[in-house]
Design an enzyme around this catalytic site. Sequence first.
Site, PDB file in Angstrom:
ATOM      1  CG  PHE A  82      47.156  44.685  34.834  1.00 13.12           C
ATOM      2  CD1 PHE A  82      46.214  43.667  34.751  1.00 13.12           C
ATOM      3  CD2 PHE A  82      47.803  44.905  36.046  1.00 13.12           C
ATOM      4  CE1 PHE A  82      45.912  42.885  35.855  1.00 13.12           C
ATOM      5  CE2 PHE A  82      47.505  44.125  37.158  1.00 13.12           C
ATOM      6  CZ  PHE A  82      46.562  43.114  37.056  1.00 13.12           C
ATOM      7  CG  ASN A 184      51.726  41.173  38.763  1.00 11.72           C
ATOM      8  OD1 ASN A 184      51.347  40.000  38.865  1.00 11.72           O
ATOM      9  ND2 ASN A 184      50.903  42.201  38.888  1.00 11.72           N
ATOM     10  N   PRO A 185      53.524  38.630  36.120  1.00 10.59           N
ATOM     11  CG  PRO A 185      54.083  36.375  35.940  1.00 10.59           C
ATOM     12  CD  PRO A 185      54.147  37.547  36.884  1.00 10.59           C
TER      13      PRO A 185
END
Length: 231
Positions: A82, A184-185
């Site tokens: 990510f 920060n899922p």
Amino acid sequence: MAATATLDSAGVPSPGVDAEELAGHLLGVSRTRLGLTPLVESSWVDGYQALVAQRAQRIPLQHLIGSVQFGRARLTVGPGVFIPRPETESLVEWAVKAIAGVRNPVVVDLCAGSGAIAIAISAQRPDARVIAVERAPAALAFARRNVVAHVDAGGTRVELRGGDVLDERLLVDLDGLVDLVTANPPYVPDGTAVAPEVADHDPPEAVFGGPDGLALIKPQKQKRRTRPAGA
Ligand SMILES: C[S@@+](CC[C@H](N)C(=O)[O-])C[C@H]1O[C@@H](n2cnc3c(N)ncnc32)[C@H](O)[C@@H]1O
């Protein structure tokens, strides 16, 4: 500039900035110093046009450059991890304030991805022990690389743990020791329309969090502990 127009017509959200970032990357200078850079050769133009064409296909700028700035840290990113977002820097700011009065704090960063949050906290609090948890092997490999780079660059105390944040055995050794947990899922509901850069290049497990987006956020049902027979 032709590159900006190309990116604009491809729907790239910040075409001018991206055109300059790509030029700066190829020239090895920051975007703000482009005006001071001497004229370039035609081979450079070919390389630049190829990069612009890739960006026009909505390959993320950060994948083309191979890195992203997150706070004070330059982090390596690419397919499989990510891309840290600038807005996540506010979580780091909050976290650093939250442990301001704690000496040698222990911080756990869940869903660590590239290691961005863990490394940024560690950079501001070198006395902290930061444990970063990530499940995806590809993301973990980037995190490892970033942690090593920042240790070399001046010291971080970030420990990486590969595993599922829902695995209740993963952090048992830290029971009662942790001062702060950050995360920060993934939180976007499955099936939500997202930009091509996200849909085609961010790992789905980093973005989508089940039908309501809350798969990792909702309290989990505790597994019932069964007593051994006869106890
Ligand atoms: C939104 S990204 C955040 C990455 C990084 N913290 C950041 O802010 O740039 C979420 C991360 O959670 C990881 N992840 C998803 N489910 C997980 C799970 N059950 N256990 C551990 N990590 C998980 C994904 O692989 C991804 O790297």
